[in-house]
Structure formats: C-alpha cells, structure tokens
Design a protein around this motif. Structure first.
Motif, PDB file in Angstrom:
ATOM      1  N   THR A 584      -3.974  14.227  -7.427  1.00 31.35           N
ATOM      2  CA  THR A 584      -2.756  14.112  -6.613  1.00 31.35           C
ATOM      3  C   THR A 584      -2.434  12.642  -6.321  1.00 31.35           C
ATOM      4  O   THR A 584      -1.269  12.219  -6.371  1.00 31.35           O
ATOM      5  CB  THR A 584      -2.930  14.878  -5.287  1.00 31.35           C
ATOM      6  OG1 THR A 584      -3.221  16.240  -5.582  1.00 31.35           O
ATOM      7  CG2 THR A 584      -1.681  14.788  -4.439  1.00 31.35           C
ATOM      8  N   PHE A 585      -3.470  11.855  -6.025  1.00 31.22           N
ATOM      9  CA  PHE A 585      -3.290  10.424  -5.741  1.00 31.22           C
ATOM     10  C   PHE A 585      -2.651   9.708  -6.930  1.00 31.22           C
ATOM     11  O   PHE A 585      -1.703   8.922  -6.779  1.00 31.22           O
ATOM     12  CB  PHE A 585      -4.653   9.803  -5.419  1.00 31.22           C
ATOM     13  CG  PHE A 585      -4.623   8.329  -5.161  1.00 31.22           C
ATOM     14  CD1 PHE A 585      -4.273   7.825  -3.913  1.00 31.22           C
ATOM     15  CD2 PHE A 585      -4.951   7.426  -6.167  1.00 31.22           C
ATOM     16  CE1 PHE A 585      -4.248   6.464  -3.680  1.00 31.22           C
ATOM     17  CE2 PHE A 585      -4.923   6.063  -5.944  1.00 31.22           C
ATOM     18  CZ  PHE A 585      -4.574   5.577  -4.690  1.00 31.22           C
ATOM     19  N   ARG A 592       5.803   6.813  -7.656  1.00 34.66           N
ATOM     20  CA  ARG A 592       6.300   5.676  -6.875  1.00 34.66           C
ATOM     21  C   ARG A 592       6.447   4.405  -7.722  1.00 34.66           C
ATOM     22  O   ARG A 592       6.748   3.341  -7.183  1.00 34.66           O
ATOM     23  CB  ARG A 592       5.370   5.395  -5.698  1.00 34.66           C
ATOM     24  CG  ARG A 592       5.400   6.465  -4.605  1.00 34.66           C
ATOM     25  CD  ARG A 592       4.331   6.178  -3.582  1.00 34.66           C
ATOM     26  NE  ARG A 592       4.406   7.088  -2.449  1.00 34.66           N
ATOM     27  CZ  ARG A 592       4.567   6.691  -1.186  1.00 34.66           C
ATOM     28  NH1 ARG A 592       4.696   5.411  -0.907  1.00 34.66           N
ATOM     29  NH2 ARG A 592       4.601   7.565  -0.209  1.00 34.66           N
ATOM     30  N   GLY A 593       6.166   4.506  -9.000  1.00 36.52           N
ATOM     31  CA  GLY A 593       6.347   3.358  -9.890  1.00 36.52           C
ATOM     32  C   GLY A 593       5.131   2.466 -10.031  1.00 36.52           C
ATOM     33  O   GLY A 593       5.219   1.370 -10.604  1.00 36.52           O
ATOM     34  N   MET A 594       3.977   2.916  -9.526  1.00 38.04           N
ATOM     35  CA  MET A 594       2.765   2.109  -9.641  1.00 38.04           C
ATOM     36  C   MET A 594       2.268   2.141 -11.092  1.00 38.04           C
ATOM     37  O   MET A 594       2.060   3.210 -11.653  1.00 38.04           O
ATOM     38  CB  MET A 594       1.668   2.631  -8.706  1.00 38.04           C
ATOM     39  CG  MET A 594       2.087   2.752  -7.245  1.00 38.04           C
ATOM     40  SD  MET A 594       2.467   1.152  -6.515  1.00 38.04           S
ATOM     41  CE  MET A 594       3.207   1.661  -4.944  1.00 38.04           C
ATOM     42  N   GLN A 595       2.060   0.974 -11.680  1.00 31.96           N
ATOM     43  CA  GLN A 595       1.668   0.897 -13.085  1.00 31.96           C
ATOM     44  C   GLN A 595       0.159   0.795 -13.271  1.00 31.96           C
ATOM     45  O   GLN A 595      -0.378   1.218 -14.288  1.00 31.96           O
ATOM     46  CB  GLN A 595       2.349  -0.306 -13.749  1.00 31.96           C
ATOM     47  CG  GLN A 595       3.863  -0.195 -13.767  1.00 31.96           C
ATOM     48  CD  GLN A 595       4.517  -1.409 -14.399  1.00 31.96           C
ATOM     49  OE1 GLN A 595       3.887  -2.147 -15.144  1.00 31.96           O
ATOM     50  NE2 GLN A 595       5.781  -1.641 -14.094  1.00 31.96           N
ATOM     51  N   THR A 596      -0.534   0.203 -12.296  1.00 35.42           N
ATOM     52  CA  THR A 596      -1.988   0.067 -12.402  1.00 35.42           C
ATOM     53  C   THR A 596      -2.626   0.757 -11.206  1.00 35.42           C
ATOM     54  O   THR A 596      -2.328   0.440 -10.060  1.00 35.42           O
ATOM     55  CB  THR A 596      -2.418  -1.410 -12.446  1.00 35.42           C
ATOM     56  OG1 THR A 596      -1.909  -2.099 -11.298  1.00 35.42           O
ATOM     57  CG2 THR A 596      -1.886  -2.082 -13.694  1.00 35.42           C
ATOM     58  N   ILE A 597      -3.513   1.706 -11.487  1.00 38.51           N
ATOM     59  CA  ILE A 597      -4.159   2.516 -10.444  1.00 38.51           C
ATOM     60  C   ILE A 597      -5.664   2.482 -10.683  1.00 38.51           C
ATOM     61  O   ILE A 597      -6.121   2.723 -11.806  1.00 38.51           O
ATOM     62  CB  ILE A 597      -3.646   3.969 -10.482  1.00 38.51           C
ATOM     63  CG1 ILE A 597      -2.121   3.998 -10.270  1.00 38.51           C
ATOM     64  CG2 ILE A 597      -4.356   4.825  -9.440  1.00 38.51           C
ATOM     65  CD1 ILE A 597      -1.485   5.350 -10.564  1.00 38.51           C
ATOM     66  N   PHE A 648      -4.767  -4.293  -8.546  1.00 36.60           N
ATOM     67  CA  PHE A 648      -4.174  -3.013  -8.945  1.00 36.60           C
ATOM     68  C   PHE A 648      -3.058  -2.671  -7.957  1.00 36.60           C
ATOM     69  O   PHE A 648      -3.156  -2.979  -6.763  1.00 36.60           O
ATOM     70  CB  PHE A 648      -5.220  -1.895  -8.930  1.00 36.60           C
ATOM     71  CG  PHE A 648      -6.474  -2.224  -9.690  1.00 36.60           C
ATOM     72  CD1 PHE A 648      -6.557  -1.990 -11.046  1.00 36.60           C
ATOM     73  CD2 PHE A 648      -7.566  -2.774  -9.033  1.00 36.60           C
ATOM     74  CE1 PHE A 648      -7.724  -2.291 -11.750  1.00 36.60           C
ATOM     75  CE2 PHE A 648      -8.727  -3.082  -9.719  1.00 36.60           C
ATOM     76  CZ  PHE A 648      -8.808  -2.841 -11.086  1.00 36.60           C
ATOM     77  N   ASP A 649      -2.028  -1.990  -8.444  1.00 35.71           N
ATOM     78  CA  ASP A 649      -0.953  -1.560  -7.553  1.00 35.71           C
ATOM     79  C   ASP A 649      -1.480  -0.617  -6.477  1.00 35.71           C
ATOM     80  O   ASP A 649      -1.120  -0.727  -5.308  1.00 35.71           O
ATOM     81  CB  ASP A 649       0.149  -0.853  -8.361  1.00 35.71           C
ATOM     82  CG  ASP A 649       0.927  -1.803  -9.240  1.00 35.71           C
ATOM     83  OD1 ASP A 649       1.124  -2.963  -8.828  1.00 35.71           O
ATOM     84  OD2 ASP A 649       1.320  -1.414 -10.350  1.00 35.71           O
ATOM     85  N   ALA A 650      -2.329   0.319  -6.880  1.00 37.43           N
ATOM     86  CA  ALA A 650      -2.876   1.297  -5.936  1.00 37.43           C
ATOM     87  C   ALA A 650      -4.371   1.450  -6.184  1.00 37.43           C
ATOM     88  O   ALA A 650      -4.824   1.433  -7.328  1.00 37.43           O
ATOM     89  CB  ALA A 650      -2.178   2.650  -6.100  1.00 37.43           C
ATOM     90  N   VAL A 651      -5.122   1.591  -5.087  1.00 36.43           N
ATOM     91  CA  VAL A 651      -6.584   1.691  -5.172  1.00 36.43           C
ATOM     92  C   VAL A 651      -7.052   2.879  -4.343  1.00 36.43           C
ATOM     93  O   VAL A 651      -6.579   3.098  -3.221  1.00 36.43           O
ATOM     94  CB  VAL A 651      -7.264   0.401  -4.664  1.00 36.43           C
ATOM     95  CG1 VAL A 651      -8.753   0.618  -4.411  1.00 36.43           C
ATOM     96  CG2 VAL A 651      -7.051  -0.738  -5.655  1.00 36.43           C
TER      97      VAL A 651
END
Length: 695
Positions: A584-585, A592-597, A648-651
């Motif tokens: 889900t994350f 949301r457009g995050m390219q690097t997770i 990273f965009d999101a961690v």
C-alpha cells in the motif's frame, strides 16, 4: 515557445539570441579531424573541448542573472551566469559567465540589501552594488520559472528562498544532481576556499556536503588551471554504489578524468593486490544482536586502534629499527678464491644507496653484486672454465640473495604481530590479528597500515595528488588521512562527513580533532553546515528527536521551510501485516508522483527476507547488497548501513522496534541515517514495542 509574460519579454529575447549564438558557434567549429598531422591533432583537441562546452551550454546556457554596477560606472551591467562560460563570436566579450569566475561569486554571496559589495578579481578588489539578482530555469530550450530574488528598491520579502524551494521540490531519479544554480552563501565559501587547505566539513544530513565537495573540485580546476590537473585529483567514497550515484555531477559541470574510488580499492592497488582480503563478515551486521546488547567501542577496538596515529608511530619506530639493522652483510664467495667482502657489500647498501627506500636499495644491491660477478667472469679467458664458473657463480648468487631479508609489507606486518606484546598492542587486537594473519588473510582495517609500510619500503611510485576529497569521513581513520597526505607536496583536502552518521564508529572518528591532528596548525579549516536542504520540515524535526541519542553533542539540523506530510509511525497488529502495508505504501507514493521509494531494513538478512516475501507477493523491487556497484532507482530494498549518502522521495523504515534499534548511540546513528534519507515522505512501522529512540 510558450506564451511570454510581458514583464519578461527581455528574457525570452535574450534566450533566443543565446541559442542562436550557440548554434552559430557549433556550426563554425567544422568536422572532426581524423588525420595524422600533429599540429592539426593539437588543434582538434581544442575544437573538441569547445564542442563539449557548447553541448553543455545548449542544454542549459545559464541559470542566473546579476545586474552589477561597478563603482564609477553610470549603469548596471546585466551578467548571465552558467555552468560554462562563453564569449560572443570571435571577440573577448563575455556573453555567458562561468559560475566559477570571480565576479560570479557575487551571485552566491549576495543575500540582499543596498550596501556596496565587492569581489576579488585578478587585478584587485572590484567594488560596486547589486541592482537585480534573478534565477532562471531553462529546460528543453525553453524558459520556465523566473524568480527575482532581489530587486533594488523593491520590498524583496520572502523572495530569497522561492527558487530554492522550487528546485528542492523536484522528484529524485537514480543520480545525484549538481546544485550550481542554488549554491548557498555558506556552501560557496567552502567551494571557493584556497587550494592549500585541509577543509574539514561537519554537515548535517542533507546539507549538500558531497555536492559541495564536487563543485569545489570544478572550482579548483578553473581557478588553478595552470597548476593542477584533473588526473591528479581523487575522490574517496564509502562504496562503489555511491560512486555510481554521484558519477553524473562532474560531467555536468564539464569536468572529466577525476579518479573516483574507495579506499579499499586504492590500497589494494598500491599493494599490487598482494594480500588476501578476508570476507568473513558483513559490515552491516558486525554491531548488531537481537538482545539489544551491542559491543563496546573504544580506542582498543581493532579498527580504532589500527586507524590511530599512535599505531602509525609504533610502526614508524619499528620500520626505523628495521632499516638500521636490515642487513647483516656476509661475504659473497662466487667460487673458491673469488670473494666479495662483507665490508664492500655494506658500503654499497648503507652508503651509496642510503637515499633509496629499503626495497629499491635491496634491488640495487642485488644488481650490483651481479655486475661484480659478471666482471669477475670476464677476467677468465678459457671459455670452458668461464662456463663452469658462470654456473657456479649464478647458483651461489641466487642462494645468497634468498638469504637476504625481504623488504615486503605483509611480511613486516606479520612480524609486528608475531613478536608484538600487549604493552604495545591491546591484547584482543593482538590475538585476533595473529589468528587471521596466520591463515594468510588480512581485514580491511589492516590495509591502511599495509599501504603505509609498502610506501615506506618502496617509495611514492611517482603518485602525487593535487587534491583529495574524502566523503563520509566520519568513517575513516586519522591514519588513512595521514597516508593520503604523504602523497602531496602540501595538504589540499576536502574532508566531509557527519558525526551523527558515524555508523562505522568501530573504525572511524568520534571527534574531528582526530583528523585535524594529522596536519600542521596552519592547514586545517573547520566548517559547519547546519542547514538541511534534503528533507521536509516535518522529517528534519522528527530526525532531530533522535540526534541527542547519538552522543555526538551536535546541534539539531536547521530545515529549509518546506512543509510536507507528517511522519507516520505505525504499529502493526501482526507480523503478517507488513507486506500488505509495504504494498500500500508503494502504491500510494507512486500515485503521488514519487519516483524513488526505499524500504530500509536493519541488516542484510532482514532485507533479503523482505525481498523474498515481496517477490512472492508480486511486488517488484531492487535489492541492494554489499558489493553492489549500481543504484537503479525505482523501488529499492536496502540495509540502513548502505543507504548512507543516498536520497529517496519516500522512505519506509521496515522494523523500528526496540530490538532492531536499541537505546544506544550506535543504533541511534543508524536510525538517524535511515530517517534522513527521505526527501518528501517518511513512514516507520514496527511490531511489538517501538524503539525507545523515538521517545
């Protein structure tokens, strides 16, 4: 071209004229010369350099405009600043000014106000005042955002950070980018510092330390272009994957041929790979145990002791004694009645060759004895007897040479520990090192000493650095810096790191004074970068809660006011909830457009298990493990010790419980590293009890 704002028609016209000028100059260079004429080949090198410069300019000709009125002039002169400079046509009139030029320093150092300014030009100090500072974003040959961060006579409220926030809001790809359009005043001060300094930079997570160091290389090559060469610059990074991550910055700045490596690779190269490196344990798991009890780190920890200047001094004392008593010369009898005296052999070794290091001295001695033998053989007229004496003499010479001591780094190092006592070397270091040296292996922590011994025994091998960058320097040792300093005429270093991210404290430094002690008093220059540009306000404030537990005494990072989502700390009801939550994350952040997770685990084993479970669930992700050479972007699973230096965009911290991250300084540093990798979104999940580091 897009619809033009009437207030900025001048900028659209200027951009159109700039591309016309670039295209005209590119067309005028002519085809590539492929002939054999030497003069034309030299001219072709110049033409190729111009082609590459214009190629860079064609992508983004400039990013800033500064209207500067020089003292004594009636009107301000608009100056356009870019990554590379360009004159107009065949004239010397600057059309685009290189960001490294002296006058361009005003673009970075000026932060507002009507007070006079000045910059240091080759002809002296130039005084004047600023009338406008303008940031411009150019992509795909089109003018995008235009921000006047200062206009003389205007209110200028809140304009300074607008363009910076615009650039910081970009999503990440799998490469570090240059910051030449948004260099801040405190960063510019470091970039333009004098060449012969050992800059030591303590920078908060996300303060741009690495990028500043790379821009400093580009500046030094520009400022001292007659004195230094890119081929004699070197960057030391923590691992090869990080080198891949930063590999695009210098080419974007027009800089090539700078060697980028890890210390382990460089040291093995110096040693001609004449050692076998042990791979018994992964660095990521050395200081981890599920019961929360972590080994104590002190000056008797093997890595700390072997990286100390005290260990270097001990080795130097033993090397000096080795040289003083290296050879107990015996006479050499080539055949019965033909003897080279021990006195002559000592004369050659101790007097004639005394200025050479031990290994070359030994080589010269062997060659000299061989020449003596040849001369003796030439005195024999009978060919049959000469052949017989030649065979005898050569055999005896080989036997004699084999009995001479060996000037070999590994042999000397083995002898140090074989004959060492607990008065010289801590007992646990002595016994542990003896054990694996007997098996013929060395550990990474031994490479500094071995490379130093090799240097003392063999000399510098004509390897001289013009400038050295050491990244993540909190994880290197004073001995390593001292070794590198030996390969310079005068210290020229950019040493950067963050003590709060010292996750390899068992081999790194705990205070920057340990590094500055390497240099004479006039060389070290200490700088602190507190401002963090990477993460949102919410992420930095969250990470600052962990910082006191690192026991570094460092002040909290200061975020740029870029607000985002709150940090989520989520307790999972059951272990089986983890993979669905991660799925889900990832989906939510992609939407949301995050390219690097990044999914960040505590150890290699945990990350491998996560990767296996996610793959079974149909979730695609790249697993990063020790020794990997590339970071591919997208969704990544990475152990926290390998995430250092990346963004990273999101961690998502995959298991922030009390056993994975105990209340210890070492675990606090690891969690701090993990949290500060996030640019825009950060989530921590756990089963059981949350880590006490968040309390």
């Amino acid at each position: 071209m897009e619809t033009q704002h009437p207030l900025h028609q001048e900028e659209y016209r200027r951009l159109r004229e700039t591309f016309e000028e670039i295209d005209q100059q590119r067309a005028g260079i002519g085809p590539v010369y492929r002939g054999q004429d030497f003069t034309e080949q030299l001219l072709e090198e110049k033409r190729e350099e111009k082609r590459q410069r214009l190629e860079l300019l064609a992508k983004e000709p400039y990013f800033g405009r500064l209207d500067f009125r020089e003292e004594g002039k009636a009107e301000p002169l608009p100056m356009y600043i870019g990554k590379r400079g360009m004159d107009r046509g065949e004239t010397d009139e600057p059309y685009v000014i290189d960001w490294r030029a002296p006058v361009a320093s005003l673009f970075y150092s000026f932060t507002g106000g009507d007070a006079p300014v000045n910059y240091e030009a080759p002809d002296g100090i130039i005084h004047g005042d600023i009338h406008r500072k303008r940031n411009l974003s150019i992509r795909d040959r089109k003018l995008g955002r235009i921000v006047d961060s200062y206009e003389r006579g205007g209110d200028n409220i809140g304009l300074n950070d607008e363009f910076l926030l615009y650039k910081l809001g970009d999503k990440k790809d799998n490469r570090l980018r240059d910051i030449v359009s948004t260099i801040q005043a405190e960063q510019d001060q470091i970039i333009r510092a004098p060449r012969y300094k050992a800059l030591i930079i303590q920078g908060a997570a996300g303060s741009g330390k690495t990028t500043v160091a790379l821009h400093r290389l580009a500046f030094l090559l520009y400022q001292y272009q007659q004195q230094i060469r890119a081929e004699r610059m070197i960057i030391f990074a923590p691992n090869t994957m990080f080198l891949d991550y930063i590999s695009g910055v210098l080419p974007e700045l027009g800089v090539g041929h700078v060697k980028q490596t890890t210390f382990v690779e460089w040291a093995l190269e110096r040693l001609n790979a004449n050692v076998r490196l042990s791979k018994d344990s992964s660095e990521g798991n050395i200081w981890f145990s599920l019961d929360g009890v972590r080994p104590r780190i002190d000056d008797e920890t093997p890595g700390r002791f072997k990286g100390s200047l005290a260990f270097k001094k001990m080795l130097d004392d033993k090397l000096q004694r080795l040289e003083e008593h290296f050879i107990q010369a015996q006479p050499f009898e080539a055949w019965e009645g033909r003897v080279l005296s021990a006195e002559m052999i000592r004369e050659w070794f101790e007097v004639e060759y005394r200025h050479y290091p031990l290994a070359p001295r030994l080589d010269r001695l062997n060659a000299r004895i061989n020449r003596w033998l040849e001369m003796q053989l030439n005195t024999i007229g009978d060919p049959k007897i000469r052949k017989e004496k030649t065979k005898t003499g050569k055999q005896r010479l080989r036997a004699y040479s084999n009995k001479l001591p060996k000037a070999d780094a590994l042999t000397f190092y083995q002898d140090v520990f074989a004959s060492g006592t607990s008065d010289e070397i801590p007992k646990k270091v002595l016994e542990g090192t003896r054990s694996y040296l007997k098996k013929g292996f060395v550990q990474p922590e031994d490479l500094t000493a071995l490379a130093w011994i090799h240097y003392v025994l063999n000399g510098a091998e004509k390897l001289v650095f013009d400038h050295v960058v050491v990244d993540e320097a909190q994880d290197v040792s004073p001995f390593q810096i001292a070794l590198l300093n030996t390969f310079m005429n005068e210290p020229s270093f950019t040493i950067l790191g963050d003590l709060a991210q010292g996750i390899h404290a068992y081999r790194g430094v705990q205070r920057w004074e340990e590094i500055s002690a390497v240099f004479a008093e006039e060389y070290p220059s200490y700088h602190v970068l507190k401002q963090s540009y990477r993460s949102t306000l919410e992420i930095i404030e969250f990470a600052n809660r962990i910082l006191p537990h690192t026991d570094t005494g460092l002040p909290p990072a200061v975020p740029v006011f870029r607000s985002g989502d709150p940090v989520d700390v989520v307790r999972l009801n059951a272990a089986g909830d983890k993979i669905p939550f991660i799925d889900t994350f990832i989906r939510d952040n992609r939407d949301r457009g995050m390219q690097t997770i990044a999914i960040i685990g505590r150890t290699d084993e945990e990350c491998s298990s996560l990767h296996e479970a996610m793959t079974k669930a149909g979730i695609e992700a790249n697993l990063i493990s020790e020794g990997q050479t590339q970071y591919r972007g997208g969704v990544t699973i990475v152990p926290v010790y390998l995430a250092k230096g990346l963004e990273f965009d999101a961690v998502l911290i995959a298991n922030a419980n009390d056993s994975q991250y105990a209340l210890t300084p070492q675990d606090a540093k690891l969690l701090y590293v993990g949290c500060t990798r996030a640019l825009h979104r950060l989530t921590l999940i756990f089963n059981g009890e949350a880590t006490p580091l968040l309390a």
